[in-house]
Design a protein around this motif. Structure first.
Motif, PDB file in Angstrom:
ATOM      1  N   HIS A 249       0.845  -1.192   0.000  1.00 26.81           N
ATOM      2  CA  HIS A 249       0.000   0.000   0.000  1.00 26.81           C
ATOM      3  C   HIS A 249       0.880   1.241   0.000  1.00 26.81           C
ATOM      4  O   HIS A 249       2.018   1.216   0.468  1.00 26.81           O
ATOM      5  CB  HIS A 249      -0.886   0.064   1.255  1.00 26.81           C
ATOM      6  CG  HIS A 249      -1.630  -1.192   1.558  1.00 26.81           C
ATOM      7  ND1 HIS A 249      -2.631  -1.688   0.760  1.00 26.81           N
ATOM      8  CD2 HIS A 249      -1.517  -2.055   2.608  1.00 26.81           C
ATOM      9  CE1 HIS A 249      -3.118  -2.799   1.300  1.00 26.81           C
ATOM     10  NE2 HIS A 249      -2.452  -3.045   2.419  1.00 26.81           N
ATOM     11  N   TRP A 267      -5.385   6.280  -0.793  1.00 29.86           N
ATOM     12  CA  TRP A 267      -4.429   5.180  -0.736  1.00 29.86           C
ATOM     13  C   TRP A 267      -4.520   4.379  -2.028  1.00 29.86           C
ATOM     14  O   TRP A 267      -5.580   4.300  -2.646  1.00 29.86           O
ATOM     15  CB  TRP A 267      -4.744   4.254   0.438  1.00 29.86           C
ATOM     16  CG  TRP A 267      -4.367   4.803   1.779  1.00 29.86           C
ATOM     17  CD1 TRP A 267      -5.079   5.678   2.538  1.00 29.86           C
ATOM     18  CD2 TRP A 267      -3.183   4.498   2.516  1.00 29.86           C
ATOM     19  NE1 TRP A 267      -4.424   5.949   3.713  1.00 29.86           N
ATOM     20  CE2 TRP A 267      -3.248   5.227   3.722  1.00 29.86           C
ATOM     21  CE3 TRP A 267      -2.079   3.686   2.284  1.00 29.86           C
ATOM     22  CZ2 TRP A 267      -2.256   5.166   4.688  1.00 29.86           C
ATOM     23  CZ3 TRP A 267      -1.084   3.616   3.241  1.00 29.86           C
ATOM     24  CH2 TRP A 267      -1.170   4.353   4.428  1.00 29.86           C
ATOM     25  N   VAL A 268      -3.417   3.778  -2.412  1.00 29.17           N
ATOM     26  CA  VAL A 268      -3.408   2.875  -3.549  1.00 29.17           C
ATOM     27  C   VAL A 268      -2.818   1.541  -3.097  1.00 29.17           C
ATOM     28  O   VAL A 268      -1.823   1.500  -2.370  1.00 29.17           O
ATOM     29  CB  VAL A 268      -2.604   3.453  -4.744  1.00 29.17           C
ATOM     30  CG1 VAL A 268      -1.159   3.705  -4.368  1.00 29.17           C
ATOM     31  CG2 VAL A 268      -2.694   2.534  -5.957  1.00 29.17           C
ATOM     32  N   VAL A 270      -1.388  -1.967  -4.698  1.00 20.95           N
ATOM     33  CA  VAL A 270      -0.852  -2.357  -6.007  1.00 20.95           C
ATOM     34  C   VAL A 270      -0.253  -3.757  -5.955  1.00 20.95           C
ATOM     35  O   VAL A 270       0.388  -4.135  -4.967  1.00 20.95           O
ATOM     36  CB  VAL A 270       0.241  -1.360  -6.468  1.00 20.95           C
ATOM     37  CG1 VAL A 270       0.811  -1.778  -7.825  1.00 20.95           C
ATOM     38  CG2 VAL A 270      -0.297   0.048  -6.533  1.00 20.95           C
ATOM     39  N   TRP A 279       3.069  -2.391 -13.149  1.00 22.09           N
ATOM     40  CA  TRP A 279       1.863  -2.499 -12.337  1.00 22.09           C
ATOM     41  C   TRP A 279       0.870  -3.410 -13.059  1.00 22.09           C
ATOM     42  O   TRP A 279       0.513  -3.168 -14.217  1.00 22.09           O
ATOM     43  CB  TRP A 279       1.244  -1.122 -12.121  1.00 22.09           C
ATOM     44  CG  TRP A 279       1.949  -0.288 -11.091  1.00 22.09           C
ATOM     45  CD1 TRP A 279       3.257  -0.370 -10.730  1.00 22.09           C
ATOM     46  CD2 TRP A 279       1.370   0.752 -10.307  1.00 22.09           C
ATOM     47  NE1 TRP A 279       3.552   0.556  -9.759  1.00 22.09           N
ATOM     48  CE2 TRP A 279       2.396   1.267  -9.476  1.00 22.09           C
ATOM     49  CE3 TRP A 279       0.109   1.307 -10.216  1.00 22.09           C
ATOM     50  CZ2 TRP A 279       2.186   2.301  -8.574  1.00 22.09           C
ATOM     51  CZ3 TRP A 279      -0.111   2.343  -9.322  1.00 22.09           C
ATOM     52  CH2 TRP A 279       0.917   2.829  -8.502  1.00 22.09           C
ATOM     53  N   TRP A 282      -4.370  -2.674  -9.554  1.00 26.31           N
ATOM     54  CA  TRP A 282      -4.341  -1.735  -8.434  1.00 26.31           C
ATOM     55  C   TRP A 282      -5.740  -1.198  -8.168  1.00 26.31           C
ATOM     56  O   TRP A 282      -6.641  -1.298  -9.012  1.00 26.31           O
ATOM     57  CB  TRP A 282      -3.375  -0.585  -8.698  1.00 26.31           C
ATOM     58  CG  TRP A 282      -3.712   0.246  -9.905  1.00 26.31           C
ATOM     59  CD1 TRP A 282      -4.481   1.361  -9.964  1.00 26.31           C
ATOM     60  CD2 TRP A 282      -3.292  -0.007 -11.248  1.00 26.31           C
ATOM     61  NE1 TRP A 282      -4.572   1.835 -11.238  1.00 26.31           N
ATOM     62  CE2 TRP A 282      -3.837   1.012 -12.060  1.00 26.31           C
ATOM     63  CE3 TRP A 282      -2.506  -0.993 -11.857  1.00 26.31           C
ATOM     64  CZ2 TRP A 282      -3.628   1.071 -13.428  1.00 26.31           C
ATOM     65  CZ3 TRP A 282      -2.295  -0.929 -13.219  1.00 26.31           C
ATOM     66  CH2 TRP A 282      -2.847   0.094 -13.987  1.00 26.31           C
ATOM     67  N   LEU A 284      -7.678   2.236  -6.013  1.00 29.04           N
ATOM     68  CA  LEU A 284      -7.602   3.472  -5.232  1.00 29.04           C
ATOM     69  C   LEU A 284      -8.756   3.517  -4.253  1.00 29.04           C
ATOM     70  O   LEU A 284      -9.889   3.140  -4.593  1.00 29.04           O
ATOM     71  CB  LEU A 284      -7.669   4.695  -6.149  1.00 29.04           C
ATOM     72  CG  LEU A 284      -6.393   5.073  -6.910  1.00 29.04           C
ATOM     73  CD1 LEU A 284      -6.718   6.093  -7.991  1.00 29.04           C
ATOM     74  CD2 LEU A 284      -5.345   5.632  -5.964  1.00 29.04           C
ATOM     75  N   HIS A 293      -9.065  -4.830  -0.152  1.00 28.44           N
ATOM     76  CA  HIS A 293      -8.409  -4.091  -1.228  1.00 28.44           C
ATOM     77  C   HIS A 293      -7.281  -4.914  -1.838  1.00 28.44           C
ATOM     78  O   HIS A 293      -7.026  -4.838  -3.048  1.00 28.44           O
ATOM     79  CB  HIS A 293      -7.860  -2.766  -0.695  1.00 28.44           C
ATOM     80  CG  HIS A 293      -8.911  -1.851  -0.158  1.00 28.44           C
ATOM     81  ND1 HIS A 293      -8.828  -1.272   1.090  1.00 28.44           N
ATOM     82  CD2 HIS A 293     -10.093  -1.435  -0.690  1.00 28.44           C
ATOM     83  CE1 HIS A 293      -9.894  -0.524   1.290  1.00 28.44           C
ATOM     84  NE2 HIS A 293     -10.679  -0.612   0.232  1.00 28.44           N
ATOM     85  N   SER A 297      -7.450  -5.895  -5.855  1.00 25.34           N
ATOM     86  CA  SER A 297      -6.388  -5.545  -6.799  1.00 25.34           C
ATOM     87  C   SER A 297      -5.719  -6.796  -7.359  1.00 25.34           C
ATOM     88  O   SER A 297      -5.316  -6.831  -8.529  1.00 25.34           O
ATOM     89  CB  SER A 297      -5.350  -4.637  -6.117  1.00 25.34           C
ATOM     90  OG  SER A 297      -4.824  -5.246  -4.954  1.00 25.34           O
TER      91      SER A 297
END
Length: 342
Positions: A249, A267-268, A270, A279, A282, A284, A293, A297
């Motif tokens: 993260h 926050w992302v 990935v 990448w 991912w 957001l 999350h 992703s």
């Protein structure tokens, strides 16, 4: 002839700039940086700077008093330190007044006519000219100043200063110097005029305490380990693209409005290819990241690129959940077999 007493002489900034060979504005900047001991006297609406003579370099004191402090240093220097001065004195005399291409032509001719020990370069000669102008003949000594005098900061002042500065979360170096000055005046009957300058403390600190030790003392072990801690570089040569993925993260340093019109820093989460750094998937989000999350992703990445052979994750709480570390919950992801094998 009786020598002048310079222990309590204050020069106005114009005179100080004259003996230093600098502009008034430059001298003011150096005063604010702590290079000199100075005081400001208000006269009406104007502020007048006065600089203590003893805080100026020797060459400036020479110019003001007419005494040759630098020549005395040269006479007291060891023979090995004089060798460099004896090399450059005839070069400086022969090249006096030359500059630019004329000076470069002189250096080429000099180097062709002399042995390796007597040769020089354009940059070295310019540096020696500057030293000779500012410090006189002692400026030509090898490692000028390092073997002639010790630090002007007494040990008791320096120990008190270190106890203030080399502590995690301690104030700035300048603030610690101010506190040390106050302590010396209160407890040791020191005088502001003769107290070592801010830069004198900094020079002794840089000389005696390694940079890493300063960072460790002031920033703490965690910060030190991130910046200076030892590590082993990974070997990427045997890894094939898309076989190993990594995930983490990160909070983005860009302010945004969420659905409730509140300012947030999103926050992302990935998943990226370990070999290429690409990448793969991912997501957001405006809230704190969690295992949902991570899986979302991962789903995006697996749906497009197939499943990896291995994944590398950190020791964060959401990555240590049962979903990754093992447990009764199972996650089913439909993937394209062709993409997985490609």
């Amino acid at each position: 002839m009786k020598a002048k007493d310079t222990t309590n002489i204050w020069l106005d900034i114009g005179k100080a700039a004259e003996v230093l060979g600098l502009s008034v504005q430059t001298v003011k900047k150096q005063c604010r940086k702590g290079s000199f001991v100075f005081k400001i006297i208000k006269r009406g609406k104007q502020s007048h700077y006065f600089i203590h003579l003893k805080s100026l370099p020797d060459f400036a004191q020479d110019k003001y008093s007419g005494e040759k402090i630098s020549d005395k240093k040269y006479s007291e220097a060891p023979n090995w330190a004089k060798e460099q001065a004896e090399k450059y004195l005839p070069i400086l005399k022969a090249s006096n007044g030359l500059k630019g291409e004329a000076l470069k032509d002189f250096i080429n001719k000099w180097n062709n006519e002399n042995t390796e020990e007597l040769r020089t370069s354009y940059s070295s000669l310019i540096k020696m000219r500057r030293r000779f102008f500012r410090y006189g003949i002692s400026g030509l000594l090898s490692k000028h100043g390092q073997h002639l005098t010790g630090s002007t900061v007494p040990d008791n002042y320096f120990e008190y200063f270190k106890n203030l500065y080399l502590v995690e979360g301690a104030p700035s170096l300048r603030t610690c110097w101010d506190l040390t000055l106050g302590y010396a005046i209160r407890m040791l009957d020191a005088k502001r005029e003769t107290f070592p300058s801010f830069m004198a403390f900094k020079r002794r600190l840089d000389k005696e305490v390694p940079k890493q030790s300063i960072y460790l003392a002031r920033m703490g072990e965690t910060a030190w380990n991130r910046k200076y801690g030892g590590y082993i570089e990974r070997d990427y040569s045997n890894i094939i693209c898309n076989e190993v993925w990594v995930s983490d993260h990160a909070q983005i340093d860009v302010a945004c409005f969420d659905s409730d019109n509140k300012v947030v820093f999103p926050w992302v989460t990935v998943w990226r290819d370990y070999k290429s750094g690409k990448w793969l998937g991912w997501i957001l989000q405006s809230g704190n990241p969690n295992s949902d999350h991570i899986f979302q992703s991962f789903y995006y990445a697996a749906e497009k690129y197939g499943l990896p052979k291995d994944v590398i994750i950190d020791n964060g709480k959401d990555y240590r959940s049962k979903d990754f570390a093992g447990g009764s919950r199972s996650i089913k992801i439909s993937t394209n077999k062709t993409k997985t094998q490609s």
